[in-house]
Design a protein around this motif. Structure first.
Motif, PDB file in Angstrom:
ATOM      1  N   ASN A 156      16.817  22.471 -29.497  1.00 34.45           N
ATOM      2  CA  ASN A 156      15.709  22.407 -28.544  1.00 34.45           C
ATOM      3  C   ASN A 156      15.214  20.966 -28.589  1.00 34.45           C
ATOM      4  O   ASN A 156      14.533  20.567 -29.536  1.00 34.45           O
ATOM      5  N   SER A 157      15.562  20.176 -27.572  1.00 34.49           N
ATOM      6  CA  SER A 157      15.315  18.735 -27.625  1.00 34.49           C
ATOM      7  C   SER A 157      13.853  18.400 -27.864  1.00 34.49           C
ATOM      8  O   SER A 157      13.529  17.534 -28.689  1.00 34.49           O
ATOM      9  N   ALA A 158      12.950  19.084 -27.150  1.00 28.98           N
ATOM     10  CA  ALA A 158      11.525  18.774 -27.283  1.00 28.98           C
ATOM     11  C   ALA A 158      11.035  19.043 -28.702  1.00 28.98           C
ATOM     12  O   ALA A 158      10.318  18.231 -29.295  1.00 28.98           O
ATOM     13  N   ALA A 159      11.433  20.201 -29.260  1.00 34.78           N
ATOM     14  CA  ALA A 159      10.994  20.552 -30.610  1.00 34.78           C
ATOM     15  C   ALA A 159      11.623  19.623 -31.648  1.00 34.78           C
ATOM     16  O   ALA A 159      10.970  19.239 -32.627  1.00 34.78           O
ATOM     17  N   LEU A 160      12.898  19.254 -31.449  1.00 31.69           N
ATOM     18  CA  LEU A 160      13.553  18.354 -32.392  1.00 31.69           C
ATOM     19  C   LEU A 160      12.885  16.981 -32.400  1.00 31.69           C
ATOM     20  O   LEU A 160      12.648  16.404 -33.466  1.00 31.69           O
ATOM     21  N   LEU A 161      12.567  16.456 -31.222  1.00 32.07           N
ATOM     22  CA  LEU A 161      11.914  15.146 -31.139  1.00 32.07           C
ATOM     23  C   LEU A 161      10.513  15.203 -31.732  1.00 32.07           C
ATOM     24  O   LEU A 161      10.093  14.276 -32.435  1.00 32.07           O
ATOM     25  N   ALA A 162       9.797  16.288 -31.463  1.00 35.64           N
ATOM     26  CA  ALA A 162       8.458  16.431 -32.052  1.00 35.64           C
ATOM     27  C   ALA A 162       8.554  16.464 -33.572  1.00 35.64           C
ATOM     28  O   ALA A 162       7.744  15.847 -34.279  1.00 35.64           O
ATOM     29  N   GLY A 163       9.562  17.172 -34.084  1.00 39.06           N
ATOM     30  CA  GLY A 163       9.742  17.235 -35.530  1.00 39.06           C
ATOM     31  C   GLY A 163      10.037  15.878 -36.141  1.00 39.06           C
ATOM     32  O   GLY A 163       9.529  15.538 -37.214  1.00 39.06           O
ATOM     33  N   LEU A 164      10.846  15.085 -35.445  1.00 42.33           N
ATOM     34  CA  LEU A 164      11.128  13.732 -35.937  1.00 42.33           C
ATOM     35  C   LEU A 164       9.866  12.874 -35.938  1.00 42.33           C
ATOM     36  O   LEU A 164       9.637  12.097 -36.874  1.00 42.33           O
ATOM     37  N   ASP A 165       9.059  13.008 -34.902  1.00 41.12           N
ATOM     38  CA  ASP A 165       7.828  12.223 -34.837  1.00 41.12           C
ATOM     39  C   ASP A 165       6.842  12.637 -35.931  1.00 41.12           C
ATOM     40  O   ASP A 165       6.151  11.792 -36.517  1.00 41.12           O
ATOM     41  N   VAL A 166       6.769  13.932 -36.202  1.00 40.37           N
ATOM     42  CA  VAL A 166       5.916  14.413 -37.299  1.00 40.37           C
ATOM     43  C   VAL A 166       6.448  13.882 -38.632  1.00 40.37           C
ATOM     44  O   VAL A 166       5.681  13.416 -39.491  1.00 40.37           O
ATOM     45  N   LEU A 167       7.769  13.932 -38.798  1.00 42.03           N
ATOM     46  CA  LEU A 167       8.390  13.426 -40.022  1.00 42.03           C
ATOM     47  C   LEU A 167       8.052  11.953 -40.245  1.00 42.03           C
ATOM     48  O   LEU A 167       7.727  11.536 -41.369  1.00 42.03           O
ATOM     49  N   ALA A 168       8.111  11.172 -39.169  1.00 48.98           N
ATOM     50  CA  ALA A 168       7.829   9.740 -39.293  1.00 48.98           C
ATOM     51  C   ALA A 168       6.355   9.465 -39.544  1.00 48.98           C
ATOM     52  O   ALA A 168       6.004   8.455 -40.174  1.00 48.98           O
ATOM     53  N   ALA A 169       5.483  10.338 -39.068  1.00 49.75           N
ATOM     54  CA  ALA A 169       4.041  10.098 -39.171  1.00 49.75           C
ATOM     55  C   ALA A 169       3.460  10.487 -40.526  1.00 49.75           C
ATOM     56  O   ALA A 169       2.411   9.972 -40.928  1.00 49.75           O
ATOM     57  N   MET A 170       4.151  11.363 -41.248  1.00 49.37           N
ATOM     58  CA  MET A 170       3.547  11.911 -42.462  1.00 49.37           C
ATOM     59  C   MET A 170       3.640  10.953 -43.647  1.00 49.37           C
ATOM     60  O   MET A 170       4.608  10.236 -43.824  1.00 49.37           O
ATOM     61  N   ASP A 171       2.587  10.985 -44.444  1.00 50.20           N
ATOM     62  CA  ASP A 171       2.493  10.244 -45.700  1.00 50.20           C
ATOM     63  C   ASP A 171       1.759  11.159 -46.669  1.00 50.20           C
ATOM     64  O   ASP A 171       0.545  11.355 -46.558  1.00 50.20           O
ATOM     65  N   THR A 172       2.495  11.768 -47.592  1.00 52.24           N
ATOM     66  CA  THR A 172       1.905  12.809 -48.435  1.00 52.24           C
ATOM     67  C   THR A 172       1.314  12.282 -49.742  1.00 52.24           C
ATOM     68  O   THR A 172       0.916  13.072 -50.598  1.00 52.24           O
ATOM     69  N   ARG A 173       1.235  10.981 -49.895  1.00 54.52           N
ATOM     70  CA  ARG A 173       0.731  10.440 -51.167  1.00 54.52           C
ATOM     71  C   ARG A 173      -0.677  10.928 -51.487  1.00 54.52           C
ATOM     72  O   ARG A 173      -0.950  11.375 -52.611  1.00 54.52           O
ATOM     73  N   ALA A 174      -1.570  10.873 -50.532  1.00 58.32           N
ATOM     74  CA  ALA A 174      -2.949  11.305 -50.784  1.00 58.32           C
ATOM     75  C   ALA A 174      -3.004  12.801 -51.078  1.00 58.32           C
ATOM     76  O   ALA A 174      -3.765  13.251 -51.947  1.00 58.32           O
ATOM     77  N   ALA A 175      -2.176  13.584 -50.371  1.00 61.41           N
ATOM     78  CA  ALA A 175      -2.161  15.028 -50.593  1.00 61.41           C
ATOM     79  C   ALA A 175      -1.702  15.366 -52.005  1.00 61.41           C
ATOM     80  O   ALA A 175      -2.302  16.212 -52.689  1.00 61.41           O
TER      81      ALA A 175
END
Length: 243
Positions: A156-175
């Motif tokens: 699903n192109s839209a969901a795959l691209l959204a997932g990549l963008d979420v992956l790139a945006a996340m920084d879990t150090r503070a969490a």
């Protein structure tokens, strides 16, 4: 519900890569209730929207775990829930998937950008390349990549691209720094997507959490060596007082 573990899968390949691990965990401890939950199917590129949906749908007071992107989301959700999360475990999950000056042990930004561009142009081809990258370093890399692809959901192109963008945006150090519950983070020595150096970087950031490096293993080590990974997780749960 300290006898319940919810696992979240990685990007693009669905829940099947975690099934052998779940079966191995159940075999080691029949009392352990292991569930694999799919990632949200959202067009949103805001990680908060993904976490809102997961928080609403997943049971409270359970162990949270995940592979790759799923591990990053589990880390953020664990921090959000605090005492309402029994503990956290991640597998082949970086704190920042895309490298930045303060976290260089990650994928080069240009490499990630080129992959995202390829996914936008031809999602099935990108998913095939991703499966090959996940299997890189395995004893039977081609066989493992075919296994990953064979059970993957239709792209699903839209969901795959959204997932990549979420992956790139996340920084879990503070969490991870905020979550005070028990933590186990497993990395693969031959990972083609998350540098093994991320394990040492995490240890420097959080010297008191449990960190393991699985030698000669690929990014898809949960599927490649499920019994070994299950044994490490079971030992961690036991040590954390789960039994």
């Amino acid at each position: 519900m300290r006898d319940r573990l919810i696992l979240l899968p990685g990007w693009g390949l669905g829940t099947a890569p975690l099934q052998p691990l779940a079966d191995a965990l159940r075999g080691l401890d029949p009392r352990l209730n292991v569930q694999i939950e799919p990632l949200p199917l959202l067009d949103s590129i805001d990680p908060a929207d993904w976490l809102d949906q997961l928080d609403a749908e997943l049971a409270q007071d359970v162990w949270l775990g995940g592979w790759s992107l799923g591990g990053m989301l589990a880390a953020e959700l664990a921090a959000r829930r605090g005492e309402r999360c029994s503990g956290l475990l991640t597998m082949a999950s970086n704190l920042c998937f895309v490298a930045q000056p303060s976290w260089p042990a990650a994928m080069n930004a240009e490499t990630f950008g080129a992959f995202r561009q390829g996914c936008a142009a031809d999602a099935p081809a990108a998913l095939k390349r991703f499966a090959l990258l996940c299997a890189q370093g395995a004893a039977d890399a081609r066989g493992l990549s075919r296994q990953l692809l064979s059970a993957a959901p239709l792209p699903n192109s839209a969901a795959l691209l959204a997932g990549l963008d979420v992956l790139a945006a996340m920084d879990t150090r503070a969490a991870l720094q905020a979550f005070v519950g028990p933590q186990l983070h497993l990395f693969a020595g031959q990972d083609g997507l998350v540098p093994a150096g991320a394990a040492q970087a995490l240890l420097m950031l959080l010297p008191d959490v449990e960190i393991g490096l699985i030698d000669h293993a690929s990014h898809a080590f949960a599927l490649e060596r499920p019994h070994e990974i299950a044994a490490a997780i079971q030992a961690f749960l036991h040590e954390a007082g789960d039994d």
